[in-house]
Motif scaffolding. Structure first.
Motif, PDB file in Angstrom:
ATOM      1  N   ALA A  17      18.414  84.018   0.601  1.00 15.54           N
ATOM      2  CA  ALA A  17      17.235  83.023   0.477  1.00 15.54           C
ATOM      3  C   ALA A  17      18.147  81.493   0.253  1.00 15.54           C
ATOM      4  N   ASP A  18      18.983  81.556  -0.794  1.00 15.31           N
ATOM      5  CA  ASP A  18      19.745  80.454  -1.196  1.00 15.31           C
ATOM      6  C   ASP A  18      20.369  79.761   0.161  1.00 15.31           C
ATOM      7  N   THR A  19      21.160  80.659   0.975  1.00 19.36           N
ATOM      8  CA  THR A  19      22.047  79.918   2.051  1.00 19.36           C
ATOM      9  C   THR A  19      20.916  79.577   3.217  1.00 19.36           C
ATOM     10  N   ILE A  20      19.672  80.339   3.633  1.00 21.46           N
ATOM     11  CA  ILE A  20      18.912  79.782   4.580  1.00 21.46           C
ATOM     12  C   ILE A  20      18.177  78.808   3.911  1.00 21.46           C
ATOM     13  N   GLY A  21      17.954  78.638   2.809  1.00 22.81           N
ATOM     14  CA  GLY A  21      17.221  77.554   2.227  1.00 22.81           C
ATOM     15  C   GLY A  21      15.692  77.468   2.622  1.00 22.81           C
ATOM     16  N   GLU A  22      14.930  76.335   1.848  1.00 24.30           N
ATOM     17  CA  GLU A  22      13.601  76.328   2.036  1.00 24.30           C
ATOM     18  C   GLU A  22      13.395  75.235   3.005  1.00 24.30           C
ATOM     19  N   ASN A  23      14.309  74.371   3.457  1.00 25.87           N
ATOM     20  CA  ASN A  23      14.261  73.117   4.431  1.00 25.87           C
ATOM     21  C   ASN A  23      14.248  73.574   5.865  1.00 25.87           C
ATOM     22  N   ALA A  24      13.254  73.011   6.574  1.00 29.33           N
ATOM     23  CA  ALA A  24      13.339  73.412   7.916  1.00 29.33           C
ATOM     24  C   ALA A  24      14.528  73.063   8.682  1.00 29.33           C
ATOM     25  N   ARG A  25      15.223  71.890   8.198  1.00 29.30           N
ATOM     26  CA  ARG A  25      16.224  71.509   8.881  1.00 29.30           C
ATOM     27  C   ARG A  25      17.462  72.722   8.829  1.00 29.30           C
ATOM     28  N   GLN A  26      17.495  73.070   7.406  1.00 29.73           N
ATOM     29  CA  GLN A  26      18.679  74.348   7.205  1.00 29.73           C
ATOM     30  C   GLN A  26      18.210  75.577   8.207  1.00 29.73           C
ATOM     31  N   ARG A  27      17.156  75.884   8.045  1.00 34.15           N
ATOM     32  CA  ARG A  27      16.740  76.941   8.636  1.00 34.15           C
ATOM     33  C   ARG A  27      16.995  76.930  10.295  1.00 34.15           C
ATOM     34  N   LEU A  28      16.773  75.708  10.773  1.00 34.99           N
ATOM     35  CA  LEU A  28      16.852  75.668  12.183  1.00 34.99           C
ATOM     36  C   LEU A  28      18.333  75.932  12.675  1.00 34.99           C
ATOM     37  N   VAL A  29      19.275  75.382  11.828  1.00 34.82           N
ATOM     38  CA  VAL A  29      20.576  75.280  11.996  1.00 34.82           C
ATOM     39  C   VAL A  29      21.078  76.867  11.904  1.00 34.82           C
ATOM     40  N   TRP A  30      20.764  77.623  10.838  1.00 38.23           N
ATOM     41  CA  TRP A  30      21.042  79.073  10.766  1.00 38.23           C
ATOM     42  C   TRP A  30      20.357  79.817  11.707  1.00 38.23           C
ATOM     43  N   LEU A  31      19.050  79.581  12.280  1.00 35.07           N
ATOM     44  CA  LEU A  31      18.523  80.130  13.391  1.00 35.07           C
ATOM     45  C   LEU A  31      19.338  79.924  14.708  1.00 35.07           C
ATOM     46  N   GLY A  32      19.715  78.710  15.001  1.00 36.89           N
ATOM     47  CA  GLY A  32      20.435  78.570  16.053  1.00 36.89           C
ATOM     48  C   GLY A  32      21.732  79.296  16.223  1.00 36.89           C
ATOM     49  N   LEU A  33      22.440  79.485  14.912  1.00 39.95           N
ATOM     50  CA  LEU A  33      23.734  80.130  14.799  1.00 39.95           C
ATOM     51  C   LEU A  33      23.599  81.499  14.971  1.00 39.95           C
ATOM     52  N   LEU A  34      22.483  82.129  14.363  1.00 38.98           N
ATOM     53  CA  LEU A  34      22.388  83.524  14.552  1.00 38.98           C
ATOM     54  C   LEU A  34      22.171  84.042  15.984  1.00 38.98           C
ATOM     55  N   LEU A 154      15.706  70.566  17.931  1.00 42.23           N
ATOM     56  CA  LEU A 154      14.765  70.077  16.836  1.00 42.23           C
ATOM     57  C   LEU A 154      15.702  69.622  15.782  1.00 42.23           C
ATOM     58  N   ARG A 155      16.732  70.172  15.795  1.00 46.61           N
ATOM     59  CA  ARG A 155      17.851  69.829  14.411  1.00 46.61           C
ATOM     60  C   ARG A 155      18.288  68.266  14.776  1.00 46.61           C
ATOM     61  N   LEU A 156      18.832  68.392  16.052  1.00 47.08           N
ATOM     62  CA  LEU A 156      19.402  67.025  16.435  1.00 47.08           C
ATOM     63  C   LEU A 156      18.655  66.115  16.985  1.00 47.08           C
ATOM     64  N   ARG A 157      17.291  66.212  17.338  1.00 49.98           N
ATOM     65  CA  ARG A 157      16.518  65.550  17.741  1.00 49.98           C
ATOM     66  C   ARG A 157      16.890  65.219  19.164  1.00 49.98           C
ATOM     67  N   ASP A 158      17.121  66.206  19.783  1.00 54.42           N
ATOM     68  CA  ASP A 158      17.544  66.001  21.397  1.00 54.42           C
ATOM     69  C   ASP A 158      16.673  66.741  22.121  1.00 54.42           C
TER      70      ASP A 158
END
Length: 196
Positions: A17-34, A154-158
């Motif tokens: 939970a700490d790593t993924i975070g509450e922020n949508a921007r953080q979560r989008l990066v982890w989602l893309g990575l996973l 979404l994260r990079l606004r591309d």
């Protein structure tokens, strides 16, 4: 991109939970990575379902405008130093891979008015990833591609990545529906043969 990678690594904590975070921007990066390892037809069993569920949580957060918390049993999972090092390396590699081809463009697709559309498209991609199909196939590759494109878009606004993600989502949903239809036909045929 380097700033994003640095911020992402700095925000990592000792639990999921700490790593993924509450922020949508953080979560989008982890989602893309996973989702990136699922672009290859060889992946850990159950990983597609886990990524699909995380994708649906992120998508619901986008649709509602509020972060959806992880289930408590998952949120409390401890991440040891080795896992954190592995994740930090993944962030760096992803940044080096995506950075040269991505830039902010077609910003209207990542603005607030498009949040519902983006959330629904991510939800469809997550569902197509999480739903098991009756035929053994490479059914996770297309949903994974859709998730990677939309998460980073979404994260990079591309907007170009987002458009490609919309197309990949449509194809992924259609392919899963086709696999379900094909699987049901095969099962029906097998049952009819067995009952003769």
């Amino acid at each position: 991109m380097e700033r994003i990678a640095t911020a992402q690594v700095a925000s990592m904590g000792s639990t999921l939970a700490d790593t993924i975070g509450e922020n949508a921007r953080q979560r989008l990066v982890w989602l893309g990575l996973l989702a990136m390892p699922l672009l290859f037809p060889v992946a850990l069993p159950g990983m597609g379902t886990a990524v699909g569920v995380l994708c649906m949580l992120v998508a619901l957060g986008l649709c509602t405008g509020q972060s959806v918390p992880l289930p408590r049993w998952l949120a409390r999972r401890e991440l040891n130093a080795r896992v954190q090092t592995l994740l930090a390396g993944m962030v760096s590699r992803a940044v080096n891979l995506i950075g040269p081809v991505s830039r902010p463009r077609m910003l209207s697709l990542s603005n607030k008015p498009a949040r519902m559309l983006n959330g629904l498209m991510l939800l469809a991609a997550g569902l197509s990833m999480a739903v098991p199909v009756l035929i053994i196939s490479f059914d996770n590759v297309l949903p994974a591609l859709a998730i990677v494109l939309m998460s980073w878009g979404l994260r990079l606004r591309d907007g170009a990545l987002l458009l490609a993600g919309y197309l990949a989502t449509a194809i992924a949903v259609a392919s899963v529906m086709l696999l379900w239809w094909g699987g049901s036909v095969v099962v029906t045929e097998l049952l009819s043969v067995l009952w003769r």
